[in-house]
Enzyme design. Structure first.
Site, mmCIF file in Angstrom:
data_model
loop_
_atom_site.group_PDB
_atom_site.id
_atom_site.type_symbol
_atom_site.label_atom_id
_atom_site.label_comp_id
_atom_site.label_asym_id
_atom_site.label_seq_id
_atom_site.Cartn_x
_atom_site.Cartn_y
_atom_site.Cartn_z
ATOM 1 N N CYS B 110 0.889 -1.162 0.000
ATOM 2 C CA CYS B 110 0.000 0.000 0.000
ATOM 3 C C CYS B 110 0.923 1.207 0.000
ATOM 4 O O CYS B 110 1.498 1.547 1.037
ATOM 5 C CB CYS B 110 -0.900 0.009 1.236
ATOM 6 N N CYS B 113 -0.656 4.310 2.262
ATOM 7 C CA CYS B 113 -0.763 4.252 3.729
ATOM 8 C C CYS B 113 -0.323 2.870 4.201
ATOM 9 O O CYS B 113 0.867 2.573 4.132
ATOM 10 C CB CYS B 113 -2.161 4.649 4.230
ATOM 11 N N CYS B 115 -2.714 -0.199 4.006
ATOM 12 C CA CYS B 115 -3.846 -1.109 3.829
ATOM 13 C C CYS B 115 -3.354 -2.557 3.812
ATOM 14 O O CYS B 115 -2.385 -2.884 3.138
ATOM 15 C CB CYS B 115 -4.588 -0.777 2.538
#
Lengths: 243, 215
Positions: B110, B113, B115
């Site tokens: 990700c 961020c 995820c």
């Protein structure tokens, strides 16, 4: 926004360092930062896109110098203030170790009314936050379609990373209509849009400087436009030359 | 034995300890969070949900062709429904399984961020959330794999999945050789967290034996 969170393709961060038998939390405060972030989120005063937006709004130097839960903690403070759950001054005083004064401070009765009790935590986690919604329109693209991502640089939250903007790819999968983060993060509504997995040839993204074969990115329909490999209508000079 | 006047005090609280606890107290005082709910949240992700869940999914896919087909066609149901494993909910609402083969290696990141499929893998490790991994996975996955001590054949296609939406990806690693006749329970021990992210492969029986001998 083009913040420090958008890291794909950035260089100079060094090697990935896997830990052996890694702890889930690396300090006591991380447990608390994690838990209060989730529990405060349960009160429904913001959505996941607002939470991500708050975190990535940190100044880049601070973002990159912070550990992950430090970023969460900063983001949480911003959300609590923005939603009127805590006053900025009382928060600053509390974090500085001062006792609360006589003033009652800011409080959201709505948030307090939605407090989740310990016995209901499992049910709330099990419910999660599905983002699929009924589709209001037919999908614009089908599996196999050639697409090109739009070139955008919005000042608000978006989930189209910089490294895939203006790039050609192919629809690999469709996932139905999902909440659109760009509007949801701004409190402008869910505006469900079709969501696709788009496969990009790694050379389209990076030229020769890659060891990937392809990169797959989940893209909402507004991030995409149709593309044809030799679209001569796109470039009037190209069609003039071919004539 | 320690003398009474020589006991070790608790380690001094760090700046972050003090700040986080101050905010926690405010949130409790204002009635937004139940202190017992905080303990419940930590206990859930520290002790109950973790990669052992994903390992069970992978082991079943290795032994049951019908389940494997279901997992690849509809991972959300195969993992999350009651007929599957019931591993569902937060950060696993919409699942997709990615099958590794000798020709194709999948790896999940990700870049924006962190995820990660919580119901099957638990909370992400620090390296997964770190700038080195998030920046490099999409451009130089072979370099990243080298950091994990893994070298794949040059002809293997490497497909990187950037989790930009709420679709969560679980890599279905290849079943190691020499495991014919193994039960699901035995096979699950070979399935490492990293093999389900795509930064590793499943353990060989020899590697598992060596690991068990050293602990």
């Amino acid at each position: 926004m083009n913040g420090a969170q958008d890291l794909g393709g950035a260089m100079g961060f060094g090697a990935v360092v896997p830990e052996h038998d890694e702890e889930i939390f690396h300090a006591a405060w991380e447990r608390h930062a994690f838990a209060i972030t989730l529990a405060a989120g349960f009160t429904g005063q913001w959505n996941i896109d607002m939470a991500r937006s708050a975190r990535e709004s940190l100044p880049p130097a601070q973002y990159l110098a912070s550990s992950y839960y430090e970023i969460w903690f900063e983001g949480l403070q911003r959300l609590l203030i923005a939603r009127g759950m805590i006053g900025e001054q009382e928060l600053r005083a509390a974090l500085a170790g001062q006792l609360p004064g006589e003033a009652p401070g800011v409080r959201s009765a709505e948030a307090a009314a939605r407090r989740v009790a310990a016995k209901d935590v499992a049910a709330v986690l099990a419910k999660g936050g599905p983002t699929e919604r009924p589709a209001e329109q037919a999908a614009r693209f089908q599996i196999g379609d050639a697409v090109r991502t739009v070139v955008i640089h919005p000042a608000h939250h978006t989930r189209l990373p910089r490294y895939v903007r203006g790039k050609r790819g192919r629809i690999l999968a469709t996932h139905g209509a999902h909440v659109f983060p760009d509007t949801n993060a701004q409190g402008l509504g869910e505006h469900p849009c079709w969501l696709y997995t788009v496969q990009f040839d790694a050379h389209e993204l990076w030229g020769p400087d890659t060891t990937a074969s392809s990169v797959c990115v989940d893209c909402w329909e507004p991030y995409l436009q149709p593309d044809t490999p030799l679209d001569q209508t796109r470039d009037p000079m190209a069609s003039a030359v071919s004539r | 034995m320690q003398s009474p006047n020589h006991t070790h005090p608790d380690a001094p609280l760090s700046e972050m300890d003090i700040r986080v606890r101050a905010l926690e107290t405010l949130l409790i005082d204002k009635g937004y969070v139940d202190p017992a709910a905080l303990d419940e949240l930590v206990d859930t992700y520290e002790h109950r949900v973790g990669p052992h869940n994903g390992a069970r999914v992978v082991a079943r896919a290795w032994t049951d062709p019908t389940y494997r087909a279901w997992l690849l066609a509809d991972a959300t149901a195969a993992i999350g429904s009651d007929e599957g494993f019931g591993f569902s909910g937060r950060q696993g609402e919409h699942m997709v399984a990615l099958e590794n083969t000798p020709q194709l290696h999948n790896m999940v990141v990700c870049t924006l961020c962190s995820c990660y499929p919580w119901p099957v893998l638990g909370l992400p490790p620090v390296w997964y959330k770190s700038a080195p991994y998030r920046s490099r996975a999409v451009i130089d996955p072979r370099g990243v794999l080298a950091d994990f001590g893994l070298q794949l054949p040059t002809q293997t296609e490497i497909r990187v999945w950037d989790s930009t939406a709420e679709i969560r990806y679980l890599v279905l690693p290849m079943r190691p050789d020499g495991t014919d006749g193994w039960s699901e329970e035995q096979l699950a021990k070979l399935v490492t967290r990293d093999s389900m992210i795509g930064t590793g492969v499943a353990l060989t029986p020899q590697a598992l034996a060596a690991q068990q001998a050293s602990t």
